[in-house]
Design a protein around this motif. Structure first.
Motif, PDB file in Angstrom:
ATOM      1  N   LEU A 240     -33.364 -15.184   5.305  1.00  0.00           N
ATOM      2  CA  LEU A 240     -32.391 -15.865   6.152  1.00  0.00           C
ATOM      3  C   LEU A 240     -31.035 -15.910   5.452  1.00  0.00           C
ATOM      4  O   LEU A 240     -30.955 -16.174   4.249  1.00  0.00           O
ATOM      5  CB  LEU A 240     -32.854 -17.292   6.459  1.00  0.00           C
ATOM      6  CG  LEU A 240     -34.064 -17.398   7.397  1.00  0.00           C
ATOM      7  CD1 LEU A 240     -34.574 -18.835   7.427  1.00  0.00           C
ATOM      8  CD2 LEU A 240     -33.690 -16.939   8.805  1.00  0.00           C
ATOM      9  N   PRO A 241     -29.964 -15.638   6.171  1.00  0.00           N
ATOM     10  CA  PRO A 241     -28.629 -15.660   5.554  1.00  0.00           C
ATOM     11  C   PRO A 241     -28.162 -17.092   5.294  1.00  0.00           C
ATOM     12  O   PRO A 241     -28.779 -18.067   5.740  1.00  0.00           O
ATOM     13  CB  PRO A 241     -27.757 -14.976   6.603  1.00  0.00           C
ATOM     14  CG  PRO A 241     -28.445 -15.237   7.902  1.00  0.00           C
ATOM     15  CD  PRO A 241     -29.917 -15.253   7.596  1.00  0.00           C
ATOM     16  N   VAL A 242     -27.053 -17.196   4.583  1.00  0.00           N
ATOM     17  CA  VAL A 242     -26.415 -18.482   4.319  1.00  0.00           C
ATOM     18  C   VAL A 242     -25.416 -18.754   5.438  1.00  0.00           C
ATOM     19  O   VAL A 242     -24.571 -17.902   5.747  1.00  0.00           O
ATOM     20  CB  VAL A 242     -25.697 -18.466   2.953  1.00  0.00           C
ATOM     21  CG1 VAL A 242     -24.952 -19.774   2.720  1.00  0.00           C
ATOM     22  CG2 VAL A 242     -26.694 -18.210   1.829  1.00  0.00           C
ATOM     23  N   LEU A 243     -25.514 -19.924   6.037  1.00  0.00           N
ATOM     24  CA  LEU A 243     -24.634 -20.301   7.142  1.00  0.00           C
ATOM     25  C   LEU A 243     -23.630 -21.344   6.650  1.00  0.00           C
ATOM     26  O   LEU A 243     -23.999 -22.271   5.906  1.00  0.00           O
ATOM     27  CB  LEU A 243     -25.438 -20.868   8.303  1.00  0.00           C
ATOM     28  CG  LEU A 243     -26.085 -19.869   9.276  1.00  0.00           C
ATOM     29  CD1 LEU A 243     -27.014 -18.899   8.554  1.00  0.00           C
ATOM     30  CD2 LEU A 243     -26.861 -20.621  10.363  1.00  0.00           C
ATOM     31  N   ILE A 244     -22.377 -21.196   7.080  1.00  0.00           N
ATOM     32  CA  ILE A 244     -21.305 -22.085   6.615  1.00  0.00           C
ATOM     33  C   ILE A 244     -20.452 -22.530   7.800  1.00  0.00           C
ATOM     34  O   ILE A 244     -20.105 -21.727   8.663  1.00  0.00           O
ATOM     35  CB  ILE A 244     -20.408 -21.382   5.579  1.00  0.00           C
ATOM     36  CG1 ILE A 244     -21.221 -20.965   4.350  1.00  0.00           C
ATOM     37  CG2 ILE A 244     -19.251 -22.291   5.156  1.00  0.00           C
ATOM     38  CD1 ILE A 244     -20.409 -20.159   3.337  1.00  0.00           C
ATOM     39  N   GLU A 245     -20.121 -23.812   7.804  1.00  0.00           N
ATOM     40  CA  GLU A 245     -19.149 -24.346   8.749  1.00  0.00           C
ATOM     41  C   GLU A 245     -17.899 -24.746   7.977  1.00  0.00           C
ATOM     42  O   GLU A 245     -17.969 -25.532   7.024  1.00  0.00           O
ATOM     43  CB  GLU A 245     -19.709 -25.582   9.470  1.00  0.00           C
ATOM     44  CG  GLU A 245     -20.757 -25.258  10.523  1.00  0.00           C
ATOM     45  CD  GLU A 245     -20.145 -24.615  11.747  1.00  0.00           C
ATOM     46  OE1 GLU A 245     -19.545 -25.324  12.565  1.00  0.00           O
ATOM     47  OE2 GLU A 245     -20.272 -23.376  11.893  1.00  0.00           O
ATOM     48  N   ALA A 246     -16.748 -24.188   8.337  1.00  0.00           N
ATOM     49  CA  ALA A 246     -15.482 -24.528   7.689  1.00  0.00           C
ATOM     50  C   ALA A 246     -14.943 -25.816   8.309  1.00  0.00           C
ATOM     51  O   ALA A 246     -14.743 -25.894   9.519  1.00  0.00           O
ATOM     52  CB  ALA A 246     -14.478 -23.390   7.867  1.00  0.00           C
ATOM     53  N   LYS A 247     -14.723 -26.819   7.469  1.00  0.00           N
ATOM     54  CA  LYS A 247     -14.285 -28.119   7.963  1.00  0.00           C
ATOM     55  C   LYS A 247     -13.039 -28.565   7.205  1.00  0.00           C
ATOM     56  O   LYS A 247     -12.978 -28.485   5.978  1.00  0.00           O
ATOM     57  CB  LYS A 247     -15.373 -29.182   7.757  1.00  0.00           C
ATOM     58  CG  LYS A 247     -16.760 -28.789   8.255  1.00  0.00           C
ATOM     59  CD  LYS A 247     -16.802 -28.641   9.755  1.00  0.00           C
ATOM     60  CE  LYS A 247     -16.604 -29.952  10.463  1.00  0.00           C
ATOM     61  NZ  LYS A 247     -16.758 -29.781  11.944  1.00  0.00           N
ATOM     62  N   SER A 248     -12.052 -29.045   7.943  1.00  0.00           N
ATOM     63  CA  SER A 248     -10.872 -29.635   7.323  1.00  0.00           C
ATOM     64  C   SER A 248     -10.486 -30.868   8.122  1.00  0.00           C
ATOM     65  O   SER A 248     -10.795 -30.970   9.314  1.00  0.00           O
ATOM     66  CB  SER A 248      -9.706 -28.639   7.288  1.00  0.00           C
ATOM     67  OG  SER A 248      -9.263 -28.341   8.599  1.00  0.00           O
ATOM     68  N   TYR A 313     -24.044 -20.891  -6.259  1.00  0.00           N
ATOM     69  CA  TYR A 313     -25.279 -21.675  -6.325  1.00  0.00           C
ATOM     70  C   TYR A 313     -26.118 -21.516  -5.064  1.00  0.00           C
ATOM     71  O   TYR A 313     -27.297 -21.868  -5.061  1.00  0.00           O
ATOM     72  CB  TYR A 313     -24.973 -23.144  -6.593  1.00  0.00           C
ATOM     73  CG  TYR A 313     -24.367 -23.403  -7.944  1.00  0.00           C
ATOM     74  CD1 TYR A 313     -25.089 -23.166  -9.120  1.00  0.00           C
ATOM     75  CD2 TYR A 313     -23.064 -23.889  -8.063  1.00  0.00           C
ATOM     76  CE1 TYR A 313     -24.528 -23.393 -10.357  1.00  0.00           C
ATOM     77  CE2 TYR A 313     -22.497 -24.128  -9.305  1.00  0.00           C
ATOM     78  CZ  TYR A 313     -23.239 -23.869 -10.446  1.00  0.00           C
ATOM     79  OH  TYR A 313     -22.684 -24.104 -11.679  1.00  0.00           O
ATOM     80  N   ALA A 314     -25.484 -21.048  -3.987  1.00  0.00           N
ATOM     81  CA  ALA A 314     -26.208 -20.814  -2.741  1.00  0.00           C
ATOM     82  C   ALA A 314     -26.803 -19.402  -2.721  1.00  0.00           C
ATOM     83  O   ALA A 314     -27.392 -18.989  -1.725  1.00  0.00           O
ATOM     84  CB  ALA A 314     -25.303 -21.006  -1.544  1.00  0.00           C
ATOM     85  N   GLY A 315     -26.641 -18.657  -3.817  1.00  0.00           N
ATOM     86  CA  GLY A 315     -27.182 -17.314  -3.892  1.00  0.00           C
ATOM     87  C   GLY A 315     -26.239 -16.247  -3.391  1.00  0.00           C
ATOM     88  O   GLY A 315     -26.616 -15.077  -3.266  1.00  0.00           O
ATOM     89  N   VAL A 316     -24.993 -16.632  -3.074  1.00  0.00           N
ATOM     90  CA  VAL A 316     -24.038 -15.658  -2.536  1.00  0.00           C
ATOM     91  C   VAL A 316     -23.435 -14.849  -3.684  1.00  0.00           C
ATOM     92  O   VAL A 316     -23.007 -15.410  -4.689  1.00  0.00           O
ATOM     93  CB  VAL A 316     -22.922 -16.387  -1.769  1.00  0.00           C
ATOM     94  CG1 VAL A 316     -21.887 -15.383  -1.281  1.00  0.00           C
ATOM     95  CG2 VAL A 316     -23.526 -17.138  -0.582  1.00  0.00           C
TER      96      VAL A 316
END
Length: 316
Positions: A240-248, A313-316
């Motif tokens: 499964l890939p790493v999912l990211i939400e960009a938040k500001s 640290y997320a393996g990326v």
């Protein structure tokens, strides 16, 4: 865990994040606002042309140019919101939304009904038109170029003022995604969209995509957008890939109001893909310990923009 299990670091990280956001805002937000205002002035000038300098505000004009409605709302004294226009004209909210958001008229609305709604809206706008801005309407004389220019600038400012938060938020999101892209490309990743029709675990190693559609749900499948999806060069065992939400965020209040959005998304993802799926938040700005504690309790982890290398640290 990357940061969610390290509350001893939160205070310093919050201070660094707030400082980073403030520095960016002072440098970039005025430029983003000015650029949007220039585009908006062009739109206002088009509306002035279509309405013969606000002397011909008619249903026919709105039928030909539905998006002009937003400019016309900001041309009254006081400027009126969409819902206020609907209320004053006893009109159709769906009609107003369709015109302003899509620049179209509802295809299913009968022509007579549509014309009647538009007529009532035009009556309200004509009755409330800001005659201090459009003095030529009162005098009957032609609009002088300087008068016209001033009116267009004022209306554009009103329009931009109504959407100032989204202008800043969009500029910040664009910058955050560009930062992530540069960081990934430097590490040999390739930007390549993954078809939503294919299983998530089949995403090609060493690729990433932005605003990726991810399927969630069991009985009723639903498509949800995810800001960033990254399949590491060496995927984990579940693939499964790493999912990211960009938040500001530019203040602490709004983050606490919006914190349930990410919690809902991670629950949807886990219901579909199991506990192995992860959703990281990429944070910049005003995220206090209340927001962080809530996110950690909901199974979310995060990477601070000022320490983007934590993605490793997320393996990326």
């Amino acid at each position: 865990m990357i940061n969610s299990d390290k509350p001893q670091l939160w205070k310093n990280d919050v201070e660094a994040s707030v400082q980073l956001y403030n520095n960016w805002f002072l440098e970039a937000a005025p430029k983003a606002y000015r650029e949007t205002r220039l585009l908006t002035i062009e739109e206002v000038e088009q509306t002035l042309q279509w309405t013969a300098n606000m002397t011909n505000i008619t249903p026919e004009v709105l039928k030909s140019h539905p998006k002009a409605l937003a400019t016309l709302r900001m041309s009254t004294a006081p400027p009126i919101a969409r819902d206020r226009l609907v209320g004053l004209s006893h009109g159709s909210k769906s009609l107003v939304d369709k015109m302003e958001k899509e620049g179209k008229l509802p295809s299913r609305m009968k022509e007579d009904a549509c014309h009647a709604h538009l007529s009532k809206m035009c009556n309200v706008i004509n009755d409330l038109l800001d005659l201090d801005l459009f003095e030529w309407r009162r005098t009957g004389e032609p609009a002088a170029p300087r008068q016209r220019e001033l009116a267009a600038t004022v209306i554009a400012d009103r329009l931009c003022g109504a959407i100032s938060d989204p202008i800043v938020r969009n500029a910040q999101e664009k910058r955050q995604l560009a930062l992530i892209e540069a960081w990934l490309v430097d590490r040999g990743y390739t930007k390549k969209p993954h078809p939503a029709s294919l299983p998530l675990h089949t995403m090609q190693p060493g690729t990433f995509s932005f605003r990726q559609i991810v399927v969630v749900g069991e009985d009723h499948e639903v498509n949800i957008p995810v800001d960033v999806v990254i399949q590491p060069h060496s995927p984990q065992g579940h693939n499964l890939p790493v999912l990211i939400e960009a938040k500001s965020a530019g203040d602490f209040t709004n983050t606490n109001k919006r914190r349930k959005e990410e919690a809902t998304k991670i629950h949807q993802l886990q219901a579909r893909y199991g506990e192995d799926i992860s959703l990281l938040l990429f944070l910049c700005g005003y995220f206090n310990s209340g927001y962080l504690g809530y996110s950690a309790a909901e199974g979310l982890d995060w990477v601070w923009e000022h320490r983007i290398e934590d993605l490793e640290y997320a393996g990326v």
